[in-house]
Design a protein around this motif. Structure first.
Motif, PDB file in Angstrom:
ATOM      1  N   ALA A 119       0.818  -1.204   0.000  1.00 25.51           N
ATOM      2  CA  ALA A 119       0.000   0.000   0.000  1.00 25.51           C
ATOM      3  C   ALA A 119       0.860   1.266   0.000  1.00 25.51           C
ATOM      4  O   ALA A 119       0.537   2.256  -0.665  1.00 25.51           O
ATOM      5  CB  ALA A 119      -0.926   0.000   1.213  1.00 25.51           C
ATOM      6  N   LEU A 120       1.972   1.231   0.721  1.00 24.87           N
ATOM      7  CA  LEU A 120       2.838   2.409   0.807  1.00 24.87           C
ATOM      8  C   LEU A 120       3.619   2.656  -0.475  1.00 24.87           C
ATOM      9  O   LEU A 120       3.877   3.797  -0.846  1.00 24.87           O
ATOM     10  CB  LEU A 120       3.806   2.252   1.978  1.00 24.87           C
ATOM     11  CG  LEU A 120       3.204   2.379   3.380  1.00 24.87           C
ATOM     12  CD1 LEU A 120       4.241   2.009   4.439  1.00 24.87           C
ATOM     13  CD2 LEU A 120       2.672   3.786   3.628  1.00 24.87           C
ATOM     14  N   THR A 121       4.003   1.566  -1.156  1.00 24.04           N
ATOM     15  CA  THR A 121       4.835   1.710  -2.353  1.00 24.04           C
ATOM     16  C   THR A 121       4.022   1.748  -3.638  1.00 24.04           C
ATOM     17  O   THR A 121       4.472   2.317  -4.640  1.00 24.04           O
ATOM     18  CB  THR A 121       5.835   0.560  -2.444  1.00 24.04           C
ATOM     19  OG1 THR A 121       5.111  -0.676  -2.566  1.00 24.04           O
ATOM     20  CG2 THR A 121       6.725   0.508  -1.205  1.00 24.04           C
ATOM     21  N   GLY A 122       2.865   1.103  -3.615  1.00 21.97           N
ATOM     22  CA  GLY A 122       2.065   0.995  -4.824  1.00 21.97           C
ATOM     23  C   GLY A 122       2.617   0.013  -5.827  1.00 21.97           C
ATOM     24  O   GLY A 122       2.096  -0.123  -6.935  1.00 21.97           O
ATOM     25  N   ALA A 123       3.678  -0.717  -5.441  1.00 25.85           N
ATOM     26  CA  ALA A 123       4.316  -1.659  -6.358  1.00 25.85           C
ATOM     27  C   ALA A 123       3.856  -3.075  -6.043  1.00 25.85           C
ATOM     28  O   ALA A 123       3.897  -3.507  -4.892  1.00 25.85           O
ATOM     29  CB  ALA A 123       5.829  -1.571  -6.248  1.00 25.85           C
ATOM     30  N   GLU A 124       3.436  -3.794  -7.065  1.00 27.97           N
ATOM     31  CA  GLU A 124       2.916  -5.144  -6.886  1.00 27.97           C
ATOM     32  C   GLU A 124       3.966  -6.080  -6.293  1.00 27.97           C
ATOM     33  O   GLU A 124       3.656  -6.947  -5.469  1.00 27.97           O
ATOM     34  CB  GLU A 124       2.439  -5.694  -8.236  1.00 27.97           C
ATOM     35  CG  GLU A 124       1.644  -6.985  -8.138  1.00 27.97           C
ATOM     36  CD  GLU A 124       0.279  -6.790  -7.478  1.00 27.97           C
ATOM     37  OE1 GLU A 124      -0.175  -7.744  -6.812  1.00 27.97           O
ATOM     38  OE2 GLU A 124      -0.295  -5.700  -7.619  1.00 27.97           O
ATOM     39  N   GLU A 125       5.233  -5.913  -6.698  1.00 23.61           N
ATOM     40  CA  GLU A 125       6.295  -6.808  -6.251  1.00 23.61           C
ATOM     41  C   GLU A 125       6.985  -6.343  -4.976  1.00 23.61           C
ATOM     42  O   GLU A 125       7.919  -6.990  -4.509  1.00 23.61           O
ATOM     43  CB  GLU A 125       7.344  -6.972  -7.359  1.00 23.61           C
ATOM     44  CG  GLU A 125       6.890  -7.838  -8.514  1.00 23.61           C
ATOM     45  CD  GLU A 125       6.515  -9.246  -8.067  1.00 23.61           C
ATOM     46  OE1 GLU A 125       7.315  -9.882  -7.356  1.00 23.61           O
ATOM     47  OE2 GLU A 125       5.420  -9.700  -8.416  1.00 23.61           O
ATOM     48  N   ALA A 126       6.538  -5.227  -4.418  1.00 22.73           N
ATOM     49  CA  ALA A 126       7.217  -4.691  -3.237  1.00 22.73           C
ATOM     50  C   ALA A 126       7.172  -5.665  -2.070  1.00 22.73           C
ATOM     51  O   ALA A 126       8.181  -5.880  -1.382  1.00 22.73           O
ATOM     52  CB  ALA A 126       6.599  -3.359  -2.830  1.00 22.73           C
ATOM     53  N   GLY A 127       6.006  -6.271  -1.843  1.00 26.64           N
ATOM     54  CA  GLY A 127       5.876  -7.196  -0.719  1.00 26.64           C
ATOM     55  C   GLY A 127       6.803  -8.395  -0.828  1.00 26.64           C
ATOM     56  O   GLY A 127       7.583  -8.669   0.099  1.00 26.64           O
ATOM     57  N   PRO A 128       6.762  -9.139  -1.946  1.00 22.07           N
ATOM     58  CA  PRO A 128       7.687 -10.272  -2.095  1.00 22.07           C
ATOM     59  C   PRO A 128       9.162  -9.872  -2.035  1.00 22.07           C
ATOM     60  O   PRO A 128       9.977 -10.595  -1.450  1.00 22.07           O
ATOM     61  CB  PRO A 128       7.318 -10.840  -3.465  1.00 22.07           C
ATOM     62  CG  PRO A 128       5.875 -10.473  -3.638  1.00 22.07           C
ATOM     63  CD  PRO A 128       5.745  -9.116  -3.008  1.00 22.07           C
ATOM     64  N   ASP A 129       9.510  -8.732  -2.649  1.00 24.72           N
ATOM     65  CA  ASP A 129      10.902  -8.273  -2.590  1.00 24.72           C
ATOM     66  C   ASP A 129      11.318  -7.993  -1.151  1.00 24.72           C
ATOM     67  O   ASP A 129      12.426  -8.346  -0.723  1.00 24.72           O
ATOM     68  CB  ASP A 129      11.085  -7.009  -3.429  1.00 24.72           C
ATOM     69  CG  ASP A 129      11.068  -7.280  -4.925  1.00 24.72           C
ATOM     70  OD1 ASP A 129      11.197  -8.464  -5.314  1.00 24.72           O
ATOM     71  OD2 ASP A 129      10.924  -6.319  -5.702  1.00 24.72           O
TER      72      ASP A 129
END
Length: 213
Positions: A119-129
């Motif tokens: 939610a903070l980054t808006g990037a789909e892969e942010a969580g897995p990374d």
């Protein structure tokens, strides 16, 4: 009356409690709490655990929360077969290994944290990374913590499984789920394989839970 375990099939903390109860031969009833659907935030469950987290273990008219506290209670209530070594120094090393996972690795890559990162980054892969980064960093330390000990049969701290394997199994599951390169961690891989071969631990695997379907 049997204990009642409230949990979610893929919850690592619930997995720990399932594995310990199974290993001790303790019969229990299981009540699924669907984290994806937000059932942990509903009033009925929060009356049991104000944090809105799993697991929760109802026993003897009380509700126990937080898997480290539940696991210690299980070990004290059913001391055999032991999950903590008798030697105080080795017991401290097992607890340190467990705390590294339970305090420093797992909490920052669980579902609610990954949702917030996305939610903070808006990037789909942010969580897995994010998860891969912290798991890898944690595993580098864990591999060093156990390398000098050379546990027998692939286990980390002795000839049989301990609380360390109970913490390791769910974290290895998440590591594989997030695509962590496990080649640099042969001790952890071997210990996970040894633990998965223990029938009581195998029965605690997420795929074998009633809410896994």
């Amino acid at each position: 009356m049997k204990p009642v375990l409230y949990g979610y099939f893929r919850s690592g903390t619930t997995w720990r409690v399932r594995a310990a109860l199974n290993y001790k031969g303790v019969a229990y009833d299981y009540v699924p709490v669907n984290l994806v659907k937000g059932e942990q935030s509903q009033a009925g469950f929060k009356a049991r655990n104000p944090q809105g987290l799993v697991p929760a273990l109802e026993v003897e008219g009380a509700t126990l929360t937080q898997s480290p506290a539940i696991l210690e209670w299980i070990e004290e209530t059913w001391p055999q077969p032991a999950l903590l070594p008798g030697d105080p120094m080795l017991r401290a090393k097992v607890r340190a290994f467990c705390a590294a996972i339970g305090c420093d690795i797992h909490p920052i890559q669980n579902l609610r944290v990954l949702k917030k990162v996305k939610a903070l980054t808006g990037a789909e892969e942010a969580g897995p990374d994010w998860a891969r980064h912290w798991i890898t960093l944690g595993f580098e330390a864990l591999e060093e913590m156990v390398s000098p000990l050379d546990g027998a049969g692939g286990f980390l701290f002795g000839e049989g499984p301990s609380m360390a394997e109970i913490y390791l199994m769910p974290q290895m599951f998440n590591a594989e789920r997030f695509g962590v390169d496990l080649e640099p961690f042969p001790k952890l891989v071997a210990a996970n394989a040894a633990a998965q071969a223990v029938p009581e631990f195998a029965a605690a695997h997420p795929s074998r839970q009633p809410d896994a379907g």
